[in-house]
Design a protein around this motif. Structure first.
Motif, PDB file in Angstrom:
ATOM      1  N   GLU A  73       8.898  -1.216  -3.065  1.00  0.00           N
ATOM      2  CA  GLU A  73       9.346  -2.601  -3.398  1.00  0.00           C
ATOM      3  C   GLU A  73      10.333  -2.770  -3.534  1.00  0.00           C
ATOM      4  O   GLU A  73      11.246  -1.976  -4.481  1.00  0.00           O
ATOM      5  CB  GLU A  73       8.125  -3.693  -4.213  1.00  0.00           C
ATOM      6  CG  GLU A  73       7.964  -2.570  -5.619  1.00  0.00           C
ATOM      7  CD  GLU A  73       7.072  -2.831  -6.823  1.00  0.00           C
ATOM      8  OE1 GLU A  73       5.779  -3.956  -5.779  1.00  0.00           O
ATOM      9  OE2 GLU A  73       6.944  -2.543  -7.395  1.00  0.00           O
ATOM     10  N   ILE A  74      10.506  -4.385  -3.807  1.00  0.00           N
ATOM     11  CA  ILE A  74      11.573  -4.497  -4.574  1.00  0.00           C
ATOM     12  C   ILE A  74      11.382  -5.498  -5.228  1.00  0.00           C
ATOM     13  O   ILE A  74      10.521  -6.120  -5.310  1.00  0.00           O
ATOM     14  CB  ILE A  74      12.850  -5.744  -3.603  1.00  0.00           C
ATOM     15  CG1 ILE A  74      13.605  -5.257  -1.994  1.00  0.00           C
ATOM     16  CG2 ILE A  74      13.654  -6.892  -4.297  1.00  0.00           C
ATOM     17  CD1 ILE A  74      14.479  -4.200  -2.649  1.00  0.00           C
ATOM     18  N   TRP A 122      15.312  -1.400  -6.366  1.00  0.00           N
ATOM     19  CA  TRP A 122      13.663  -0.380  -5.808  1.00  0.00           C
ATOM     20  C   TRP A 122      12.749   0.083  -6.716  1.00  0.00           C
ATOM     21  O   TRP A 122      13.294   0.511  -7.703  1.00  0.00           O
ATOM     22  CB  TRP A 122      14.390   1.164  -4.415  1.00  0.00           C
ATOM     23  CG  TRP A 122      15.018  -0.023  -3.943  1.00  0.00           C
ATOM     24  CD1 TRP A 122      15.223  -1.194  -3.547  1.00  0.00           C
ATOM     25  CD2 TRP A 122      15.763   0.502  -2.693  1.00  0.00           C
ATOM     26  NE1 TRP A 122      16.188  -1.525  -2.335  1.00  0.00           N
ATOM     27  CE2 TRP A 122      16.319   0.079  -1.802  1.00  0.00           C
ATOM     28  CE3 TRP A 122      15.686   2.368  -2.627  1.00  0.00           C
ATOM     29  CZ2 TRP A 122      16.450   0.321  -0.673  1.00  0.00           C
ATOM     30  CZ3 TRP A 122      16.397   2.397  -1.364  1.00  0.00           C
ATOM     31  CH2 TRP A 122      16.632   1.797  -0.613  1.00  0.00           C
ATOM     32  N   ASN A 123      11.607  -0.009  -6.494  1.00  0.00           N
ATOM     33  CA  ASN A 123      10.088   0.679  -7.151  1.00  0.00           C
ATOM     34  C   ASN A 123       9.049   1.136  -6.458  1.00  0.00           C
ATOM     35  O   ASN A 123       9.485   1.058  -5.054  1.00  0.00           O
ATOM     36  CB  ASN A 123      10.166  -0.216  -8.355  1.00  0.00           C
ATOM     37  CG  ASN A 123       8.882   0.090  -9.027  1.00  0.00           C
ATOM     38  OD1 ASN A 123       8.810   0.988  -9.819  1.00  0.00           O
ATOM     39  ND2 ASN A 123       7.501  -0.010  -9.035  1.00  0.00           N
ATOM     40  N   ASP A 124       8.755   2.702  -6.655  1.00  0.00           N
ATOM     41  CA  ASP A 124       7.881   3.083  -5.774  1.00  0.00           C
ATOM     42  C   ASP A 124       6.923   2.373  -6.324  1.00  0.00           C
ATOM     43  O   ASP A 124       7.006   2.256  -7.889  1.00  0.00           O
ATOM     44  CB  ASP A 124       8.438   4.802  -6.539  1.00  0.00           C
ATOM     45  CG  ASP A 124       7.941   5.617  -7.441  1.00  0.00           C
ATOM     46  OD1 ASP A 124       8.309   3.975  -8.556  1.00  0.00           O
ATOM     47  OD2 ASP A 124       7.637   5.931  -7.747  1.00  0.00           O
ATOM     48  N   ARG A 125       6.101   2.410  -5.637  1.00  0.00           N
ATOM     49  CA  ARG A 125       4.530   1.765  -6.141  1.00  0.00           C
ATOM     50  C   ARG A 125       3.909   2.333  -5.274  1.00  0.00           C
ATOM     51  O   ARG A 125       3.234   2.805  -4.092  1.00  0.00           O
ATOM     52  CB  ARG A 125       4.790   0.119  -5.904  1.00  0.00           C
ATOM     53  CG  ARG A 125       3.231  -0.709  -6.680  1.00  0.00           C
ATOM     54  CD  ARG A 125       3.776  -2.314  -6.449  1.00  0.00           C
ATOM     55  NE  ARG A 125       2.272  -2.910  -7.649  1.00  0.00           N
ATOM     56  CZ  ARG A 125       2.248  -4.238  -7.341  1.00  0.00           C
ATOM     57  NH1 ARG A 125       3.702  -4.843  -7.212  1.00  0.00           N
ATOM     58  NH2 ARG A 125       1.258  -4.808  -8.312  1.00  0.00           N
ATOM     59  N   LEU A 126       1.671   2.177  -5.394  1.00  0.00           N
ATOM     60  CA  LEU A 126       0.897   2.793  -5.226  1.00  0.00           C
ATOM     61  C   LEU A 126       0.506   1.606  -3.704  1.00  0.00           C
ATOM     62  O   LEU A 126       0.766  -0.047  -3.562  1.00  0.00           O
ATOM     63  CB  LEU A 126      -0.240   1.799  -5.609  1.00  0.00           C
ATOM     64  CG  LEU A 126      -0.450   2.891  -6.720  1.00  0.00           C
ATOM     65  CD1 LEU A 126      -1.670   2.596  -8.022  1.00  0.00           C
ATOM     66  CD2 LEU A 126      -1.260   4.549  -6.520  1.00  0.00           C
ATOM     67  N   GLU A 162      -0.959  -5.029  -3.659  1.00  0.00           N
ATOM     68  CA  GLU A 162       0.018  -6.202  -2.721  1.00  0.00           C
ATOM     69  C   GLU A 162       1.246  -7.002  -3.200  1.00  0.00           C
ATOM     70  O   GLU A 162       1.127  -7.356  -4.458  1.00  0.00           O
ATOM     71  CB  GLU A 162      -1.499  -7.015  -3.236  1.00  0.00           C
ATOM     72  CG  GLU A 162      -2.719  -7.098  -2.450  1.00  0.00           C
ATOM     73  CD  GLU A 162      -3.780  -7.466  -1.921  1.00  0.00           C
ATOM     74  OE1 GLU A 162      -4.143  -8.826  -2.341  1.00  0.00           O
ATOM     75  OE2 GLU A 162      -4.828  -7.424  -1.339  1.00  0.00           O
ATOM     76  N   ASN A 163       1.613  -6.869  -2.861  1.00  0.00           N
ATOM     77  CA  ASN A 163       3.073  -7.635  -2.607  1.00  0.00           C
ATOM     78  C   ASN A 163       3.360  -9.071  -1.144  1.00  0.00           C
ATOM     79  O   ASN A 163       2.756  -8.504  -0.252  1.00  0.00           O
ATOM     80  CB  ASN A 163       4.346  -6.545  -2.135  1.00  0.00           C
ATOM     81  CG  ASN A 163       4.430  -6.241  -4.230  1.00  0.00           C
ATOM     82  OD1 ASN A 163       4.199  -6.605  -4.755  1.00  0.00           O
ATOM     83  ND2 ASN A 163       4.540  -4.527  -3.874  1.00  0.00           N
ATOM     84  N   PHE A 164       4.444  -9.408  -1.636  1.00  0.00           N
ATOM     85  CA  PHE A 164       5.131  -9.957  -0.199  1.00  0.00           C
ATOM     86  C   PHE A 164       5.569  -9.178   0.502  1.00  0.00           C
ATOM     87  O   PHE A 164       5.965  -7.646  -0.313  1.00  0.00           O
ATOM     88  CB  PHE A 164       5.674 -11.053  -0.428  1.00  0.00           C
ATOM     89  CG  PHE A 164       5.321 -12.605  -1.284  1.00  0.00           C
ATOM     90  CD1 PHE A 164       4.748 -13.151  -1.035  1.00  0.00           C
ATOM     91  CD2 PHE A 164       5.620 -12.511  -2.861  1.00  0.00           C
ATOM     92  CE1 PHE A 164       4.162 -14.342  -2.231  1.00  0.00           C
ATOM     93  CE2 PHE A 164       4.439 -13.294  -3.383  1.00  0.00           C
ATOM     94  CZ  PHE A 164       4.221 -14.634  -3.347  1.00  0.00           C
ATOM     95  N   ILE A 167       8.957  -3.175   1.494  1.00  0.00           N
ATOM     96  CA  ILE A 167      10.247  -2.718   2.456  1.00  0.00           C
ATOM     97  C   ILE A 167       9.739  -1.701   2.741  1.00  0.00           C
ATOM     98  O   ILE A 167       8.771  -1.574   2.866  1.00  0.00           O
ATOM     99  CB  ILE A 167      11.374  -3.102   2.029  1.00  0.00           C
ATOM    100  CG1 ILE A 167      11.780  -1.280   0.257  1.00  0.00           C
ATOM    101  CG2 ILE A 167      12.409  -3.850   1.235  1.00  0.00           C
ATOM    102  CD1 ILE A 167      13.219  -0.537   0.012  1.00  0.00           C
ATOM    103  N   GLY A 168      10.523  -1.295   4.343  1.00  0.00           N
ATOM    104  CA  GLY A 168      10.579  -0.259   5.038  1.00  0.00           C
ATOM    105  C   GLY A 168      10.364   1.177   4.676  1.00  0.00           C
ATOM    106  O   GLY A 168      10.763   2.223   5.355  1.00  0.00           O
ATOM    107  N   LEU A 169      10.051   1.759   3.151  1.00  0.00           N
ATOM    108  CA  LEU A 169      10.415   2.668   2.515  1.00  0.00           C
ATOM    109  C   LEU A 169       9.454   3.177   2.308  1.00  0.00           C
ATOM    110  O   LEU A 169       8.904   2.783   1.529  1.00  0.00           O
ATOM    111  CB  LEU A 169      11.266   2.540   2.454  1.00  0.00           C
ATOM    112  CG  LEU A 169      12.463   4.143   1.292  1.00  0.00           C
ATOM    113  CD1 LEU A 169      13.352   4.742   2.282  1.00  0.00           C
ATOM    114  CD2 LEU A 169      13.072   3.989   0.376  1.00  0.00           C
TER     115      LEU A 169
END
Length: 220
Positions: free
Chosen positions: A189-190, A198-202, A206-208, A148-150
């Motif tokens: 990411e969701i 929500w989860n914070d990630r590197l 790679e995600n959708f 997502i855009g965060l």
């Protein structure tokens, strides 16, 4: 005595006959005004009638302008609706999903956060900004790990949306954000199916991703 009386009566008679200003005198010698002449009455009637006519004409002009303005506004609204209808058909065919007032696109491939955003920008959109609970519920329906855009701005150390607005309402999962990978988990990411997902990630992972496009802002 008789001559004096006659002389006074004659003088009084002369006062009544030779009045130069159209007024009369009463027994005390004071003047009393005459009623307006018929011509003066006619002038007053014409003046009042003309004034009323001007008022009616002004009211008619105002009414006509309002009608024309309403007709023009209705025409503009019809044009805008036609534009929206054409855009809706185009976006639906491309796989976009609509939730007022925006369209949303879910990717079919996986990329990093920045590469995902670049794809959205190429589509004249941006990564989704979640402003309402309805948008949060929509993003969970795709059942994929999606960007997502965060992100966490490295300069301000604040979670900020892609349009530059700071995060106010969040839906972090339990214990999130936790920065398990250290200070490098700057993107969101969701991940979870429940509301707080929500989860914070590197950012390099790679995600959708989900793009958002506000159609009403694209119509000029």
């Amino acid at each position: 005595m008789v001559r004096v009386v006659h002389r006074e009566q004659a003088e009084i008679s002369m006062d009544y006959v030779n009045q130069p200003d159209g007024s009369t005198r009463n027994g005390s010698g004071k003047r009393s005004e005459l009623r307006p002449a018929a011509g003066e009455k006619l002038i007053r009637v014409v003046a009042v009638s003309f004034g009323l006519l001007c008022v009616l004409q002004a009211a008619a002009n105002i009414t006509l302008r309002l009608v024309l303005h309403t007709q023009t506004s209705d025409k503009d609204v019809t044009v805008e609706i036609d534009k929206l209808r054409r855009l809706y058909d185009q976006y639906f065919q491309q796989g976009w999903v609509y939730l007022h007032p925006s369209f949303y696109y879910i990717s079919t491939t996986e990329k990093s956060w920045q590469a995902s955003r670049d794809d959205c920008l190429q589509r004249d959109a941006d990564l989704v900004i979640i402003n309402t609970k309805e948008e949060q519920d929509l993003t969970r329906q795709f059942q994929r790990l999606t960007w997502i855009g965060l992100r966490n701005e490295t300069i301000t150390r604040q979670w900020t949306w892609v349009d530059g607005t700071p995060l106010t309402k969040s839906y972090w999962g339990p214990g999130e954000p936790n920065a398990l990978a250290g200070d490098n988990e700057y993107c969101v990411e969701i991940r979870f199916k429940k509301e707080d997902s929500w989860n914070d990630r590197l950012c390099s992972a790679e995600n959708f991703w989900i793009c958002e496009k506000n159609v009403t802002q694209k119509i000029k």
